[in-house]
Write a protein that holds these residues in place. Structure first.
Motif, PDB file in Angstrom:
ATOM      1  N   UNK A  17      44.074  10.219  55.649  1.00  0.00           N
ATOM      2  CA  UNK A  17      43.884  10.245  54.198  1.00  0.00           C
ATOM      3  C   UNK A  17      45.115  10.796  53.491  1.00  0.00           C
ATOM      4  N   UNK A  18      45.742  11.820  54.064  1.00  0.00           N
ATOM      5  CA  UNK A  18      46.951  12.383  53.458  1.00  0.00           C
ATOM      6  C   UNK A  18      48.080  11.360  53.470  1.00  0.00           C
ATOM      7  N   UNK A  19      48.225  10.649  54.588  1.00  0.00           N
ATOM      8  CA  UNK A  19      49.265   9.624  54.678  1.00  0.00           C
ATOM      9  C   UNK A  19      49.051   8.535  53.631  1.00  0.00           C
ATOM     10  N   UNK A  20      47.789   8.186  53.362  1.00  0.00           N
ATOM     11  CA  UNK A  20      47.496   7.157  52.359  1.00  0.00           C
ATOM     12  C   UNK A  20      47.863   7.636  50.954  1.00  0.00           C
ATOM     13  N   UNK A  21      47.551   8.886  50.637  1.00  0.00           N
ATOM     14  CA  UNK A  21      47.914   9.432  49.325  1.00  0.00           C
ATOM     15  C   UNK A  21      49.431   9.496  49.198  1.00  0.00           C
ATOM     16  N   UNK A  22      50.100   9.888  50.267  1.00  0.00           N
ATOM     17  CA  UNK A  22      51.564   9.978  50.251  1.00  0.00           C
ATOM     18  C   UNK A  22      52.191   8.608  49.986  1.00  0.00           C
ATOM     19  N   UNK A  23      51.646   7.567  50.618  1.00  0.00           N
ATOM     20  CA  UNK A  23      52.174   6.216  50.390  1.00  0.00           C
ATOM     21  C   UNK A  23      51.961   5.777  48.947  1.00  0.00           C
ATOM     22  N   UNK A  31      56.027   7.647  56.513  1.00  0.00           N
ATOM     23  CA  UNK A  31      55.516   8.657  57.442  1.00  0.00           C
ATOM     24  C   UNK A  31      54.170   8.179  57.953  1.00  0.00           C
ATOM     25  N   UNK A  32      54.078   7.984  59.248  1.00  0.00           N
ATOM     26  CA  UNK A  32      52.859   7.446  59.852  1.00  0.00           C
ATOM     27  C   UNK A  32      51.750   8.488  59.867  1.00  0.00           C
ATOM     28  N   UNK A  33      50.545   8.017  60.162  1.00  0.00           N
ATOM     29  CA  UNK A  33      49.412   8.942  60.305  1.00  0.00           C
ATOM     30  C   UNK A  33      49.672   9.940  61.431  1.00  0.00           C
ATOM     31  N   UNK A  34      50.227   9.466  62.546  1.00  0.00           N
ATOM     32  CA  UNK A  34      50.518  10.368  63.664  1.00  0.00           C
ATOM     33  C   UNK A  34      51.534  11.427  63.264  1.00  0.00           C
ATOM     34  N   UNK A 227      57.012   3.762  60.604  1.00  0.00           N
ATOM     35  CA  UNK A 227      55.632   3.717  60.131  1.00  0.00           C
ATOM     36  C   UNK A 227      55.281   2.250  59.958  1.00  0.00           C
ATOM     37  N   UNK A 228      54.693   1.662  60.988  1.00  0.00           N
ATOM     38  CA  UNK A 228      54.381   0.232  60.938  1.00  0.00           C
ATOM     39  C   UNK A 228      55.649  -0.581  60.864  1.00  0.00           C
ATOM     40  N   UNK A 229      55.789  -1.409  59.816  1.00  0.00           N
ATOM     41  CA  UNK A 229      56.972  -2.256  59.692  1.00  0.00           C
ATOM     42  C   UNK A 229      58.026  -1.634  58.773  1.00  0.00           C
ATOM     43  N   UNK A 230      57.899  -0.340  58.511  1.00  0.00           N
ATOM     44  CA  UNK A 230      58.880   0.367  57.691  1.00  0.00           C
ATOM     45  C   UNK A 230      59.556   1.458  58.512  1.00  0.00           C
ATOM     46  N   UNK A 231      60.771   1.813  58.133  1.00  0.00           N
ATOM     47  CA  UNK A 231      61.463   2.910  58.811  1.00  0.00           C
ATOM     48  C   UNK A 231      62.094   3.842  57.782  1.00  0.00           C
ATOM     49  N   UNK A 232      62.319   5.052  58.241  1.00  0.00           N
ATOM     50  CA  UNK A 232      62.953   6.100  57.440  1.00  0.00           C
ATOM     51  C   UNK A 232      64.104   6.671  58.248  1.00  0.00           C
TER      52      UNK A 232
END
Length: 300
Positions: A17-23, A31-34, A227-232
């Motif tokens: 849930x935090x990762x979803x709000x961050x996105x 930043x992935x959920x893990x 994070x999936x198909x994105x990178x940082x």
């Protein structure tokens, strides 16, 4: 009638849930959920890290965290992060999180707090006693079209982090970070803590992170977090004696190509406004600015 949000300490199960709000707040940060779960659960005791979430009708709608900066020899330095989902702003959630976090930092001995805010959050931060010190530029690039990869200089071998001793990467990281623009010098990074928080973080993709080796020395490197198909880009740096040879441009170019081959479609990064050399490299790679955040300080 608006339901009052409930603020509580975050736990590992809040990570998704935090990762979803961050996105939703920062679509240009990956930043992935893990990785979010790792952030919530793994810190050095000296950080006195406090993670909070705000729930509305049982749904996480905001995040707040605060802790001491234990990677600098300058005592009492700390940081605060607060973000609220856009549809739940102006309901007092950010203010309640700020009050809780500032109180915590005061209790654990912080004397100065650093925060980064969107321009539209500047007045909120100023009302809390923050003032500006710097700008952080965020940019992104689609990986379908990259410039030609630079030549590898003689005496340099390119390696991925899955083939590197972590102590070698730690040495390069801590040396290169010493003159990174910032409000506190990163001159007190403990190896075991770095190993736990950085090297062992699920966000770091060691098959995509690239180092330029000069014999047994890592001369330059770039860290890729996915994070999936994105990178940082977690960090790109060159140790002083190898600067001026284009190694940062080289390792980042190689890493982006590896990421594209692995199915990553978009890459994001951030640069302090004072970091001209890295801004120039990212411009050459095709990065385009998507947001500027304001770095602020508050004395407790």
């Amino acid at each position: 009638m608006t339901t009052r949000a409930v603020v509580r300490q975050a736990v590992a199960d809040d990570a998704e849930a935090v990762a979803a709000v961050r996105r939703a707040v920062y679509p240009y940060k990956a930043m992935s959920t893990a990785a979010t779960r790792h952030m919530i659960t793994v810190q050095a005791p000296g950080e006195r890290f406090l993670p909070l979430v705000a729930e509305s009708s049982g749904e996480v709608v905001a995040w707040g965290s605060a802790g001491l900066n234990v990677w600098t020899s300058d005592p009492g330095q700390s940081g605060v992060t607060i973000f609220v989902r856009p549809d739940h702003r102006r309901q007092g959630i950010g203010s309640e999180l700020a009050d809780r976090l500032h109180q915590h930092l005061t209790e654990v001995g912080a004397v100065r707090v650093r925060a980064f805010v969107h321009p539209d959050g500047l007045q909120f931060a100023r009302n809390l006693g923050y003032d500006g010190t710097r700008q952080m530029h965020f940019s992104g690039v689609e990986l379908g079209s990259l410039p030609e990869q630079p030549e590898t200089p003689d005496g340099i071998e390119l390696v991925t982090f899955d083939a590197v001793d972590p102590r070698t990467a730690y040495t390069a990281d801590t040396i290169a970070s010493l003159d990174e623009p910032g409000d506190s010098t990163m001159d007190s990074v403990d190896y075991d803590q770095w190993l736990e928080e950085i090297w062992n973080s699920p966000s770091m993709d060691k098959t995509l992170s690239v180092g330029a080796m000069a014999g047994d020395t890592m001369a330059a490197f770039t860290v890729v977090e996915t994070d999936g198909d994105r990178m940082w880009s977690g960090m790109t740096g060159t140790i002083p004696q190898y600067r001026g040879q284009g190694l940062a441009k080289l390792v980042k170019s190689v890493a982006l190509r590896r990421a594209a081959a692995a199915g990553i479609t978009a890459a994001y990064t951030s640069n302090d406004d004072e970091n001209g050399p890295m801004l120039a490299i990212n411009n050459w790679l095709g990065y385009r600015r998507v947001q500027t955040e304001l770095g602020l300080l508050k004395t407790l």
